[in-house]
Design a protein around this motif. Structure first.
Motif, PDB file in Angstrom:
ATOM      1  N   SER A   1       2.289 -11.493  -0.808  1.00 17.82           N
ATOM      2  CA  SER A   1       2.539 -12.760  -1.503  1.00 17.82           C
ATOM      3  C   SER A   1       1.377 -13.739  -1.336  1.00 17.82           C
ATOM      4  CB  SER A   1       3.845 -13.391  -1.005  1.00 17.82           C
ATOM      5  OG  SER A   1       3.673 -13.887   0.311  1.00 17.82           O
TER       6      SER A   1
ATOM      7  N   TYR B   1       0.190  -1.200  -2.876  1.00 13.72           N
ATOM      8  CA  TYR B   1      -0.536  -2.469  -2.766  1.00 13.72           C
ATOM      9  C   TYR B   1      -2.054  -2.278  -2.826  1.00 13.72           C
ATOM     10  CZ  TYR B   1       4.009  -4.170  -1.282  1.00 13.72           C
ATOM     11  OH  TYR B   1       5.337  -4.486  -1.237  1.00 13.72           O
TER      12      TYR B   1
ATOM     13  N   GLU C   1       9.669  -5.248   3.615  1.00 16.29           N
ATOM     14  CA  GLU C   1       9.812  -6.710   3.677  1.00 16.29           C
ATOM     15  C   GLU C   1       8.510  -7.367   4.150  1.00 16.29           C
ATOM     16  OE1 GLU C   1      13.246  -8.038   5.939  1.00 16.29           O
ATOM     17  OE2 GLU C   1      12.377 -10.041   6.152  1.00 16.29           O
TER      18      GLU C   1
ATOM     19  N   TYR D   1       5.436  -6.161   4.010  1.00 14.33           N
ATOM     20  CA  TYR D   1       4.343  -5.994   3.053  1.00 14.33           C
ATOM     21  C   TYR D   1       4.521  -6.906   1.838  1.00 14.33           C
ATOM     22  CZ  TYR D   1       2.698  -1.964   5.765  1.00 14.33           C
ATOM     23  OH  TYR D   1       2.212  -1.166   6.760  1.00 14.33           O
ATOM     24  N   GLU D   2       5.770  -7.134   1.438  1.00  8.05           N
ATOM     25  CA  GLU D   2       6.005  -8.083   0.349  1.00  8.05           C
ATOM     26  C   GLU D   2       5.499  -9.466   0.769  1.00  8.05           C
ATOM     27  OE1 GLU D   2       7.285  -8.170  -2.953  1.00  8.05           O
ATOM     28  OE2 GLU D   2       6.561  -6.117  -2.626  1.00  8.05           O
ATOM     29  N   TYR D   3       5.767  -9.813   2.020  1.00  8.26           N
ATOM     30  CA  TYR D   3       5.322 -11.109   2.532  1.00  8.26           C
ATOM     31  C   TYR D   3       3.791 -11.177   2.557  1.00  8.26           C
ATOM     32  CZ  TYR D   3       4.980 -15.268   5.387  1.00  8.26           C
ATOM     33  OH  TYR D   3       4.673 -16.525   5.841  1.00  8.26           O
TER      34      TYR D   3
END
Ligand code: ZN
Length: 367
Positions: free
Chosen positions: A263, A79, A256, A258-260
């Protein structure tokens, strides 16, 4: 009549004061109301957070366990995030390759923070002992990491401190210290109140018993409060696995979360404690004042408070621009600087410290 009612309602909402009987209400004549086509009146401002983000998030990892290198770093790299790593000097040396690992973390741009010599509870210790705990770890980090000449952040072991501890840390040049939780809802706001508690910044721990929605909601809180959320994490993996730190959460939970977090894109600024705290300190040292404008340019003056010493490099400014500014350029003391157009026709630019004049200018589309 309808207009009068709306105006009353508006005044009530804005002012919060009820009108007393007998108050005279002056309703401006139609010609005196601002017209939709009135020429642009820019309001340049210093952004609350870098690059015009709505909130800031710091990812902090305590105790220097191996999983931070083996599992955390590839994930943070994915990221492009930099984190704060709290190191305990007598613990990390027990591990093979510790020196290379510290150097790698520093060279990659992660913040190396002091988490004491032996992970001792500073709140219950004498000043002399605390000085040794902070000072020994401090010297260890400076001596062993090439290029590191100052450590800015102290992380209190067990989140425990008393006010004198920070003064001891300040003797070694520390500027910020992270403690533990307050009410989860309040952390983001408390970290950036008018007098930020930079000596005992609040953080939220992702303890293994807490549900994912609660962990994810820390990002929502950073945005909704336009504040700064500091996440406090330890192990990445399963309890009892070799190299995994205290109170771990499974790797997939981090994925999960970090995806949030990702986003939200540019709406959230993810950066180490040092970067966010310095931006916050610095942005409060400047004022911005409109000097001149026309439909296709804006000139503003940036003034710095007296006695302020620069120690950081970039401040972000923003200004709403007319919709027809499809392309624009920003000059800081005559030199072009990076800028982005955000929705809402907001132009955001990153301005080097020391700049005194900012010019935003519309560019013709066909050059
Ligand atoms: Zn710890």
């Amino acid at each position: 009549m309808r207009q009068t009612l709306s105006l009353l309602l508006l005044m009530f909402l804005l002012g919060g004061t009820a009108l007393a009987q007998g108050d005279i209400i002056v309703i401006p004549h139609k010609d005196q109301l601002p017209q939709a086509d009135e020429r642009w009146r820019p309001k340049p401002e210093i952004c609350r957070w870098y690059n015009g983000a709505e909130g800031a998030v710091s990812l902090t990892f305590d105790d220097g366990s191996l999983d931070h290198w083996e599992r955390g770093m590839p994930l943070w790299d994915k990221y492009g995030w930099k984190v704060t790593l709290g190191i305990v000097s007598t613990t990390i040396v027990k591990r093979k390759g510790w020196k290379e690992q510290l150097q790698q973390a520093f060279d990659d741009g992660h913040e190396i923070a002091n988490h004491s010599k032996t992970h001792l509870n500073m709140a219950e210790s004498s000043e002399e002992v605390v000085r040794d705990e902070i000072g020994t770890c401090h010297k260890f980090l400076i001596d062993n990491i090439e290029g590191l000449d100052q450590v800015d952040t102290l992380i209190y072991p067990y989140e425990q401190y008393h006010y004198g501890n920070f003064h001891t840390a300040a003797e070694f040049g520390y500027m910020f210290a992270r403690s533990g939780p307050q009410e989860r809802e309040d952390i983001a706001q408390r970290n950036c109140s008018a007098n930020p508690p930079l000596m005992h910044l609040y953080s939220w721990a992702n303890q293994d018993i807490l549900p994912m929605w609660m962990w994810n909601s820390t990002t929502d809180l950073a945005i909704s409060k336009q504040g700064w959320m500091i996440e406090q994490c330890h192990g990445i993996g399963e309890a009892g696995e070799p190299g995994v730190g205290w109170s771990p959460r499974p790797y997939d939970d981090f994925v999960e979360h970090y995806e949030y977090l990702a986003s939200f894109g540019d709406r959230v600024w993810v950066a180490p404690i040092r970067n966010v705290a310095r931006y916050m300190l610095e942005s409060r040292q400047f004022t911005m004042e409109l000097v001149d404008f026309d439909k296709d340019y804006m000139i503003a003056k940036i003034s710095q408070l007296p006695d302020y010493q620069n120690y950081w490099d970039v401040i972000s400014v923003q200004c709403a621009v007319p919709a027809d500014w499809e392309q624009a350029e920003v000059l800081a003391d005559g030199k072009p600087v990076s800028s982005v157009r955000r929705s809402g026709d907001m132009l955001i630019a990153n301005i080097p410290t020391g700049t005194t004049e900012v010019v935003m200018r519309k560019l013709n589309q066909k050059q």
